[in-house]
Design an enzyme around this catalytic site. Structure first.
Site: not given
Length: 260
Positions: A6-7, A10, A13, A107, A109, A129, A132, A184
């Protein structure tokens, strides 16, 4: 054995299935500049390190949301595994009716996740999911993909704060001890974790309301890199399934193997 890849934007996998059992999985950074040979050597090194024989891989299936790697990885599998992979896209049998205005826009995915979630948990089901981008997908009781929501992911939101402000620092994405930050860094962490948790719950509520369903009747499944961290702070997510995408690839592979 089956190699599933799975591309994502980021990370890449990948895992190896022996029948229906996932026996191996790894995660590497997505690099759009790598050549097929570089990826081939990377897979070769991983497999050798973990005592997996390339010769034992019988088939490969790939899903990708990175167009620049849609040639690179299939070229790699043909050269290093001597296998022409199944690539998720038009012509591949998913077993799911995509009720999108233009099904080609969905997509890979998202489709893979939806197939796995419906197969494992039934419908109606919402899949969140954490990648990114955060994606929300709705599959009805009949197993039809009806659409969803896309928002910026937590990582790129944190990066935007750092890049687009003069004084805010880059922070580790982790849960602070309290919602009200005393400095912060913890203030930003609180905004990221609890802000995203609130957004996730609100969107899920609106999706369920729009479909005239009750919360009790809709399964909500989370997957992706930050799924455990954010899901723990939500009210609506019922299950975190780390391997949902890999499972979806295996299921789609089996459907196409049978159909062929």
């Amino acid at each position: 054995m089956l190699l599933v890849i799975d591309v994502g934007n980021t990370n890449i996998v990948f895992g190896v299935y022996d029948g229906k059992k996932l026996i191996y999985d790894r995660r590497i950074a997505t690099d759009k500049e790598k050549t097929s040979d570089e990826y081939g050597m990377l897979f070769d090194q991983f497999f050798k390190h973990d005592n997996i024989e390339i010769e034992d891989i019988d088939d490969i299936i790939i899903s990708s949301v990175v167009p620049t790697l849609m040639h690179t990885l299939p070229a790699m599998t043909q050269r290093y595994f001597n296998i022409v992979p199944i690539v998720i896209g038009p012509g591949v049998k998913t077993g799911m009716n995509i009720k999108y205005d233009n099904p080609r826009e969905v997509g890979a995915d998202r489709i893979v996740n939806a197939v796995a979630a419906y197969e494992k948990y039934g419908g109606p089901v919402i899949i969140v999911d954490f990648g990114t981008a955060n994606t929300f997908c709705y599959v009805n009781k009949e197993g039809e993909y009806l659409g969803g929501v896309i928002t910026p992911g937590i990582s790129i939101s944190a990066e935007a704060l750092f890049l687009r402000t003069a004084k805010l620092p880059k922070v580790e994405i982790t849960k602070p001890e309290k919602v009200i930050g005393k400095n912060t860094i913890t203030s930003i962490q609180s905004g990221l974790i609890y802000g995203f948790a609130g957004m996730i719950d609100y969107i899920i509520d609106k999706m369920i309301e729009e479909m005239n369903q009750s919360k009790e009747d809709v399964m909500v499944v989370a997957t992706g890199g930050f799924s455990n961290l954010i899901s723990a702070e939500t009210k609506n997510i019922k299950v975190v399934d780390k391997y949902l995408t890999l499972e979806g690839l295996r299921i789609i592979y089996e459907r196409n193997k049978v159909s062929n």
